[in-house]
Design a protein around this motif. Structure first.
Motif, PDB file in Angstrom:
ATOM      1  N   LYS A 218      37.276  27.204  36.405  1.00 25.25           N
ATOM      2  CA  LYS A 218      36.882  28.543  36.805  1.00 25.25           C
ATOM      3  C   LYS A 218      38.084  29.276  37.380  1.00 25.25           C
ATOM      4  CE  LYS A 218      33.322  31.024  39.411  1.00 25.25           C
ATOM      5  NZ  LYS A 218      32.146  30.902  40.306  1.00 25.25           N
ATOM      6  N   SER A 219      38.161  30.563  37.092  1.00 25.88           N
ATOM      7  CA  SER A 219      39.301  31.346  37.546  1.00 25.88           C
ATOM      8  C   SER A 219      39.306  31.528  39.064  1.00 25.88           C
ATOM      9  CB  SER A 219      39.289  32.726  36.876  1.00 25.88           C
ATOM     10  OG  SER A 219      40.299  33.541  37.436  1.00 25.88           O
ATOM     11  N   LYS A 220      40.506  31.401  39.649  1.00 30.98           N
ATOM     12  CA  LYS A 220      40.693  31.702  41.064  1.00 30.98           C
ATOM     13  C   LYS A 220      41.576  32.942  41.229  1.00 30.98           C
ATOM     14  CE  LYS A 220      40.199  26.875  42.519  1.00 30.98           C
ATOM     15  NZ  LYS A 220      40.833  25.721  43.216  1.00 30.98           N
ATOM     16  N   MET A 221      41.842  33.606  40.100  1.00 33.14           N
ATOM     17  CA  MET A 221      42.708  34.780  40.121  1.00 33.14           C
ATOM     18  C   MET A 221      41.910  36.021  40.481  1.00 33.14           C
ATOM     19  SD  MET A 221      45.120  34.256  36.795  1.00 33.14           S
ATOM     20  CE  MET A 221      46.232  32.857  36.662  1.00 33.14           C
ATOM     21  N   MET A 222      42.469  36.829  41.382  1.00 37.85           N
ATOM     22  CA  MET A 222      41.824  38.073  41.789  1.00 37.85           C
ATOM     23  C   MET A 222      42.729  39.236  41.394  1.00 37.85           C
ATOM     24  SD  MET A 222      39.021  36.994  43.235  1.00 37.85           S
ATOM     25  CE  MET A 222      38.402  38.365  44.204  1.00 37.85           C
ATOM     26  N   PHE A 223      42.126  40.247  40.786  1.00 40.36           N
ATOM     27  CA  PHE A 223      42.883  41.401  40.338  1.00 40.36           C
ATOM     28  C   PHE A 223      42.094  42.677  40.630  1.00 40.36           C
ATOM     29  CE2 PHE A 223      44.385  38.018  37.545  1.00 40.36           C
ATOM     30  CZ  PHE A 223      45.756  38.224  37.518  1.00 40.36           C
ATOM     31  N   PHE A 224      42.849  43.796  40.707  1.00 39.00           N
ATOM     32  CA  PHE A 224      42.186  45.092  40.647  1.00 39.00           C
ATOM     33  C   PHE A 224      41.853  45.347  39.184  1.00 39.00           C
ATOM     34  CE2 PHE A 224      44.100  45.978  44.826  1.00 39.00           C
ATOM     35  CZ  PHE A 224      42.997  46.533  45.462  1.00 39.00           C
ATOM     36  N   THR A 225      40.586  45.487  38.877  1.00 42.22           N
ATOM     37  CA  THR A 225      40.170  45.700  37.500  1.00 42.22           C
ATOM     38  C   THR A 225      40.194  47.192  37.179  1.00 42.22           C
ATOM     39  OG1 THR A 225      37.833  45.938  38.059  1.00 42.22           O
ATOM     40  CG2 THR A 225      38.660  43.706  37.691  1.00 42.22           C
ATOM     41  N   THR A 226      39.774  47.518  35.956  1.00 41.47           N
ATOM     42  CA  THR A 226      39.796  48.912  35.519  1.00 41.47           C
ATOM     43  C   THR A 226      38.854  49.787  36.316  1.00 41.47           C
ATOM     44  OG1 THR A 226      38.176  48.295  33.849  1.00 41.47           O
ATOM     45  CG2 THR A 226      40.469  48.399  33.161  1.00 41.47           C
ATOM     46  N   LEU A 227      37.868  49.195  36.969  1.00 38.73           N
ATOM     47  CA  LEU A 227      36.942  49.967  37.786  1.00 38.73           C
ATOM     48  C   LEU A 227      37.363  49.977  39.249  1.00 38.73           C
ATOM     49  CD1 LEU A 227      33.558  48.865  36.205  1.00 38.73           C
ATOM     50  CD2 LEU A 227      34.877  50.927  35.767  1.00 38.73           C
ATOM     51  N   GLU A 228      38.626  49.581  39.494  1.00 34.64           N
ATOM     52  CA  GLU A 228      39.223  49.598  40.821  1.00 34.64           C
ATOM     53  C   GLU A 228      38.481  48.710  41.811  1.00 34.64           C
ATOM     54  OE1 GLU A 228      39.577  53.728  41.800  1.00 34.64           O
ATOM     55  OE2 GLU A 228      41.400  53.925  40.620  1.00 34.64           O
ATOM     56  N   MET A 229      37.972  47.589  41.309  1.00 35.11           N
ATOM     57  CA  MET A 229      37.325  46.610  42.169  1.00 35.11           C
ATOM     58  C   MET A 229      38.205  45.367  42.218  1.00 35.11           C
ATOM     59  SD  MET A 229      33.420  46.973  40.743  1.00 35.11           S
ATOM     60  CE  MET A 229      32.837  45.645  41.812  1.00 35.11           C
ATOM     61  N   PHE A 230      38.334  44.791  43.416  1.00 33.74           N
ATOM     62  CA  PHE A 230      39.107  43.570  43.572  1.00 33.74           C
ATOM     63  C   PHE A 230      38.170  42.416  43.273  1.00 33.74           C
ATOM     64  CE2 PHE A 230      41.591  40.428  46.189  1.00 33.74           C
ATOM     65  CZ  PHE A 230      42.754  40.523  45.435  1.00 33.74           C
ATOM     66  N   GLU A 231      38.340  41.789  42.128  1.00 33.20           N
ATOM     67  CA  GLU A 231      37.390  40.777  41.697  1.00 33.20           C
ATOM     68  C   GLU A 231      38.067  39.707  40.857  1.00 33.20           C
ATOM     69  OE1 GLU A 231      34.504  43.000  39.524  1.00 33.20           O
ATOM     70  OE2 GLU A 231      35.755  43.188  37.743  1.00 33.20           O
ATOM     71  N   SER A 232      37.340  38.639  40.643  1.00 35.64           N
ATOM     72  CA  SER A 232      37.838  37.544  39.811  1.00 35.64           C
ATOM     73  C   SER A 232      37.916  38.004  38.366  1.00 35.64           C
ATOM     74  CB  SER A 232      36.898  36.342  39.934  1.00 35.64           C
ATOM     75  OG  SER A 232      37.264  35.322  39.040  1.00 35.64           O
ATOM     76  N   TRP A 233      38.966  37.576  37.683  1.00 35.00           N
ATOM     77  CA  TRP A 233      39.132  37.923  36.273  1.00 35.00           C
ATOM     78  C   TRP A 233      39.430  36.660  35.484  1.00 35.00           C
ATOM     79  CZ3 TRP A 233      43.052  37.251  32.721  1.00 35.00           C
ATOM     80  CH2 TRP A 233      42.945  37.971  31.518  1.00 35.00           C
ATOM     81  N   ASP A 234      38.734  36.485  34.378  1.00 33.51           N
ATOM     82  CA  ASP A 234      38.938  35.332  33.502  1.00 33.51           C
ATOM     83  C   ASP A 234      38.696  35.796  32.073  1.00 33.51           C
ATOM     84  OD1 ASP A 234      38.823  32.917  32.046  1.00 33.51           O
ATOM     85  OD2 ASP A 234      38.093  31.830  33.810  1.00 33.51           O
ATOM     86  N   TYR A 235      39.713  35.644  31.232  1.00 36.15           N
ATOM     87  CA  TYR A 235      39.588  36.125  29.847  1.00 36.15           C
ATOM     88  C   TYR A 235      38.421  35.460  29.133  1.00 36.15           C
ATOM     89  CZ  TYR A 235      41.411  31.824  27.728  1.00 36.15           C
ATOM     90  OH  TYR A 235      41.559  30.526  27.294  1.00 36.15           O
ATOM     91  N   ARG A 236      37.979  34.279  29.612  1.00 40.73           N
ATOM     92  CA  ARG A 236      36.892  33.547  28.964  1.00 40.73           C
ATOM     93  C   ARG A 236      35.516  34.130  29.281  1.00 40.73           C
ATOM     94  NH1 ARG A 236      39.184  27.980  31.432  1.00 40.73           N
ATOM     95  NH2 ARG A 236      39.059  29.366  33.239  1.00 40.73           N
ATOM     96  N   ASP A 237      35.458  35.073  30.196  1.00 43.81           N
ATOM     97  CA  ASP A 237      34.175  35.619  30.649  1.00 43.81           C
ATOM     98  C   ASP A 237      33.656  36.753  29.767  1.00 43.81           C
ATOM     99  OD1 ASP A 237      33.969  33.884  32.716  1.00 43.81           O
ATOM    100  OD2 ASP A 237      34.734  35.255  34.237  1.00 43.81           O
ATOM    101  N   TYR A 238      34.195  36.920  28.575  1.00 37.02           N
ATOM    102  CA  TYR A 238      33.748  38.036  27.735  1.00 37.02           C
ATOM    103  C   TYR A 238      32.265  37.909  27.411  1.00 37.02           C
ATOM    104  CZ  TYR A 238      33.180  41.289  23.912  1.00 37.02           C
ATOM    105  OH  TYR A 238      32.731  42.312  23.114  1.00 37.02           O
ATOM    106  N   ASP A 239      31.540  38.998  27.641  1.00 41.06           N
ATOM    107  CA  ASP A 239      30.093  39.032  27.439  1.00 41.06           C
ATOM    108  C   ASP A 239      29.785  40.147  26.440  1.00 41.06           C
ATOM    109  OD1 ASP A 239      27.342  39.485  27.573  1.00 41.06           O
ATOM    110  OD2 ASP A 239      27.227  38.955  29.695  1.00 41.06           O
ATOM    111  N   ILE A 240      29.462  39.777  25.205  1.00 44.68           N
ATOM    112  CA  ILE A 240      29.261  40.769  24.151  1.00 44.68           C
ATOM    113  C   ILE A 240      28.054  41.659  24.428  1.00 44.68           C
ATOM    114  CG2 ILE A 240      27.891  39.245  22.672  1.00 44.68           C
ATOM    115  CD1 ILE A 240      29.365  40.534  20.281  1.00 44.68           C
TER     116      ILE A 240
END
Length: 204
Positions: free
Chosen positions: A149-171
């Protein structure tokens, strides 16, 4: 309802195995909306406050045999119906992202619900990240693959500081939110910037 549906594959250049989409759209969809749909699916919303001064208008690079002159009036029918027609969508937000677009299929189908299309039918890779150069994704993926599981935190495109993992894609989530994301993009370029620029290339 009977209409020609165009199926495209879209991938982040040089990282096709990590970030890609299969998108089906109606033949009458304006090219501008198709481009905004691509950006919306990768959450390239363009209106991030951190990069508002660096965000430039998207550029659609097309070959000369693609009869496209006006992204507002021309529809995806300009791609014709021959498999393999290609173009590239360039998006700059701090760094340059190039999305390669390829027509896979154009066929007439029957459908009852007008809201059934456009839709994303397949994909890999969660949203791109503001402030991260495309060449950094390969290393990010390597690091993430070492953990369950990802432990990386980023500012996302919606300006929220949250966990990001490329594997979390939800179609399913992507199909539900793409319209909202596209409206963000559309209003941003209408209000602050020029719309999509077309650059014609000579096919070799």
């Amino acid at each position: 309802m009977r209409e020609t549906i165009y199926k495209f594959t879209v991938a982040l250049k040089d990282y096709e195995d990590m970030f890609c989409r299969e998108i089906c759209v109606q033949s009458k969809l304006p090219v501008k909306d198709f481009c905004y749909l691509i950006l919306a699916s990768f959450e390239a919303l363009a209106n991030d406050r951190l990069f508002v001064d660096e965000a430039k208008q998207p550029t659609l690079c097309v070959f000369d045999d693609l009869s496209l002159n006006d992204v507002n009036k021309d529809t995806v029918e300009c791609f014709g119906e021959s498999k393999g027609q290609k173009c590239s969508l360039i998006f700059e937000r701090g760094y340059k992202y190039i999305f390669d677009v390829r027509l896979e299929e154009a066929k007439k189908v029957f459908y009852d619900n007008e809201e059934e299309y456009p839709k994303i039918t397949d994909g890999k890779g969660k949203s791109i990240l503001p402030g991260i150069a495309p060449e950094c994704y390969e290393r990010l993926v390597e690091i993430l693959d070492e953990h369950e599981k990802s432990k990386m935190m980023f500012f996302t495109t919606l300006e929220m500081f949250e966990s990001w993992d490329y594997r979390d894609y939800d179609i399913d989530a992507d199909n539900k939110k793409w319209w909202t994301n596209m409206n963000y993009i559309n209003s941003y370029y209408n209000d602050y910037h020029d719309e999509i620029k077309i650059e014609h290339l000579t096919q070799i």
